[in-house]
Write a protein that holds these residues in place. Structure first.
Motif, PDB file in Angstrom:
ATOM      1  N   ARG A  90      -7.694  15.851  48.713  1.00  0.00           N
ATOM      2  CA  ARG A  90      -8.286  15.429  47.791  1.00  0.00           C
ATOM      3  C   ARG A  90      -7.017  14.798  46.980  1.00  0.00           C
ATOM      4  O   ARG A  90      -7.035  13.968  46.542  1.00  0.00           O
ATOM      5  CB  ARG A  90      -8.991  16.692  46.402  1.00  0.00           C
ATOM      6  CG  ARG A  90     -10.211  16.289  47.066  1.00  0.00           C
ATOM      7  CD  ARG A  90     -11.872  16.763  46.588  1.00  0.00           C
ATOM      8  NE  ARG A  90     -12.361  17.777  47.089  1.00  0.00           N
ATOM      9  CZ  ARG A  90     -11.960  19.345  46.967  1.00  0.00           C
ATOM     10  NH1 ARG A  90     -11.027  19.834  46.719  1.00  0.00           N
ATOM     11  NH2 ARG A  90     -12.685  19.540  47.843  1.00  0.00           N
ATOM     12  N   GLN A 144     -16.756  13.579  59.530  1.00  0.00           N
ATOM     13  CA  GLN A 144     -18.102  13.742  58.311  1.00  0.00           C
ATOM     14  C   GLN A 144     -17.123  14.925  56.867  1.00  0.00           C
ATOM     15  O   GLN A 144     -17.525  14.892  56.147  1.00  0.00           O
ATOM     16  CB  GLN A 144     -18.840  15.218  59.223  1.00  0.00           C
ATOM     17  CG  GLN A 144     -19.998  15.293  58.095  1.00  0.00           C
ATOM     18  CD  GLN A 144     -20.905  14.070  57.732  1.00  0.00           C
ATOM     19  OE1 GLN A 144     -20.795  13.161  58.473  1.00  0.00           O
ATOM     20  NE2 GLN A 144     -20.936  14.427  56.339  1.00  0.00           N
ATOM     21  N   MET A 145     -16.092  16.042  56.900  1.00  0.00           N
ATOM     22  CA  MET A 145     -15.657  16.636  57.182  1.00  0.00           C
ATOM     23  C   MET A 145     -14.802  16.006  55.944  1.00  0.00           C
ATOM     24  O   MET A 145     -14.670  16.614  54.569  1.00  0.00           O
ATOM     25  CB  MET A 145     -14.472  17.728  57.463  1.00  0.00           C
ATOM     26  CG  MET A 145     -14.189  18.654  57.243  1.00  0.00           C
ATOM     27  SD  MET A 145     -13.485  19.953  57.947  1.00  0.00           S
ATOM     28  CE  MET A 145     -13.925  21.510  57.505  1.00  0.00           C
ATOM     29  N   GLU A 193     -15.080  13.770  55.006  1.00  0.00           N
ATOM     30  CA  GLU A 193     -15.900  12.255  54.151  1.00  0.00           C
ATOM     31  C   GLU A 193     -16.591  13.867  52.894  1.00  0.00           C
ATOM     32  O   GLU A 193     -16.605  12.885  51.738  1.00  0.00           O
ATOM     33  CB  GLU A 193     -17.001  11.494  54.776  1.00  0.00           C
ATOM     34  CG  GLU A 193     -16.572  10.371  54.805  1.00  0.00           C
ATOM     35  CD  GLU A 193     -17.639   9.470  55.842  1.00  0.00           C
ATOM     36  OE1 GLU A 193     -18.696   9.945  56.237  1.00  0.00           O
ATOM     37  OE2 GLU A 193     -16.611   8.685  56.492  1.00  0.00           O
ATOM     38  N   ASP A 194     -16.837  14.366  53.334  1.00  0.00           N
ATOM     39  CA  ASP A 194     -17.672  15.373  52.308  1.00  0.00           C
ATOM     40  C   ASP A 194     -16.896  16.035  51.295  1.00  0.00           C
ATOM     41  O   ASP A 194     -16.740  16.377  50.183  1.00  0.00           O
ATOM     42  CB  ASP A 194     -18.361  16.740  52.855  1.00  0.00           C
ATOM     43  CG  ASP A 194     -19.643  16.043  53.948  1.00  0.00           C
ATOM     44  OD1 ASP A 194     -19.722  15.254  54.378  1.00  0.00           O
ATOM     45  OD2 ASP A 194     -20.007  17.138  54.747  1.00  0.00           O
ATOM     46  N   LEU A 195     -15.524  16.324  51.673  1.00  0.00           N
ATOM     47  CA  LEU A 195     -13.876  16.364  51.130  1.00  0.00           C
ATOM     48  C   LEU A 195     -13.600  15.720  49.813  1.00  0.00           C
ATOM     49  O   LEU A 195     -13.468  15.957  48.488  1.00  0.00           O
ATOM     50  CB  LEU A 195     -13.463  16.965  52.090  1.00  0.00           C
ATOM     51  CG  LEU A 195     -12.057  17.878  51.597  1.00  0.00           C
ATOM     52  CD1 LEU A 195     -11.755  18.380  52.825  1.00  0.00           C
ATOM     53  CD2 LEU A 195     -10.772  17.254  50.414  1.00  0.00           C
ATOM     54  N   GLY A 199     -15.363  12.391  49.004  1.00  0.00           N
ATOM     55  CA  GLY A 199     -16.475  12.047  48.702  1.00  0.00           C
ATOM     56  C   GLY A 199     -16.970  10.555  48.617  1.00  0.00           C
ATOM     57  O   GLY A 199     -16.847   8.858  48.155  1.00  0.00           O
TER      58      GLY A 199
END
Ligand code: ZN
Length: 246
Positions: free
Chosen positions: A99, A136-137, A139-141, A143
């Protein structure tokens, strides 16, 4: 459209064990920090012929501890490609560090989920699953959307791009040493030139110079490994194709 994309792996201070995958094969790609600095210094003193992209595969911790600061000191940012199953493991980036790198302007992309030994030999379902799970992982991480990936091990095939498109990726970096950007359906496929341990310290600089010889040597040596034999015909045709492609 043309660009020169460079492919690095982990960078280490004292031992290749500091970061990334642990194997003799993986170690051959890891650069001692002084070699990495020399490559960046060469790039800084060059006017690249085409847009230059610096990419780093494998999601090793050294992207955070060594690579990012050095790129930023020169006003650059890199592309950091992560096999998402290694996130948080010893020697690899953690969610928090990923991040932070994203917030600092580095491009975070997928390097598949499990880093299969040979992605091009997987079934179509497996290929799509590798891309979609990792996307997906990330993008979840983070945002936000993640639409860029790099092919693990350089095992590219058309079906690898097809699976990437079905998983929602838009840009795929391979390990084919080429400056051309091509399209496989809706996916933009970009080649890359690998810089590995033991390469001349000015290898990166020579790869971005207008003179084509270093790029040609990289292309010829990659071609000699037989990775493109099923795709291209005789040597003559291959050379003709290279001349056309550059
Ligand atoms: Zn890899």
């Amino acid at each position: 459209m043309r660009m020169v994309s460079l492919l690095f792996h982990d960078v280490f201070v004292a031992s290749p064990r500091e970061s990334g995958f642990q194997s003799p094969a993986a170690d051959r790609y890891k650069l001692p920090v002084e070699e990495f600095d020399a490559q960046l210094e060469g790039l800084a003193n060059t006017q690249p012929l085409w847009p230059l992209v610096i990419t780093v595969d494998d999601g090793g911790l050294s992207y955070y501890t060594i690579v990012a600061d050095r790129l930023e000191a020169r006003g650059w940012r890199g592309h950091c490609f992560i096999p998402t199953e290694v996130i948080g493991r010893r020697g690899f980036l953690t969610p928090g560090l990923i991040r932070e790198l994203d917030a600092r302007g580095h491009v975070i992309g997928s390097h598949s989920a499990s880093h299969p030994a040979r992605l091009s030999a997987c079934t179509a379902d497996e290929i799509r699953d590798e891309w979609s799970r990792s996307r997906q992982m990330l993008e979840d991480l983070l945002g936000h959307a993640v639409v860029i990936g790099s092919v693990p091990g350089g095992y590219y095939a058309r079906r690898v791009a097809t699976g990437a498109r079905e998983a929602g990726l838009e840009v795929l970096f391979t390990s084919q040493p080429a400056t051309s950007v091509r399209h496989e359906g809706a996916v933009e496929v970009r080649g890359r030139f690998t810089i590995r341990c033991g390469h001349p310290r000015d290898a990166a600089r020579r790869l971005v110079l207008p003179a084509p010889w270093t790029r040609f040597a990289a292309w010829a040596s990659w071609n000699a490994k037989g990775l493109v034999k099923p795709l291209l015909g005789s040597s003559y045709i291959r050379v003709a194709e290279w001349i056309h492609a550059r």
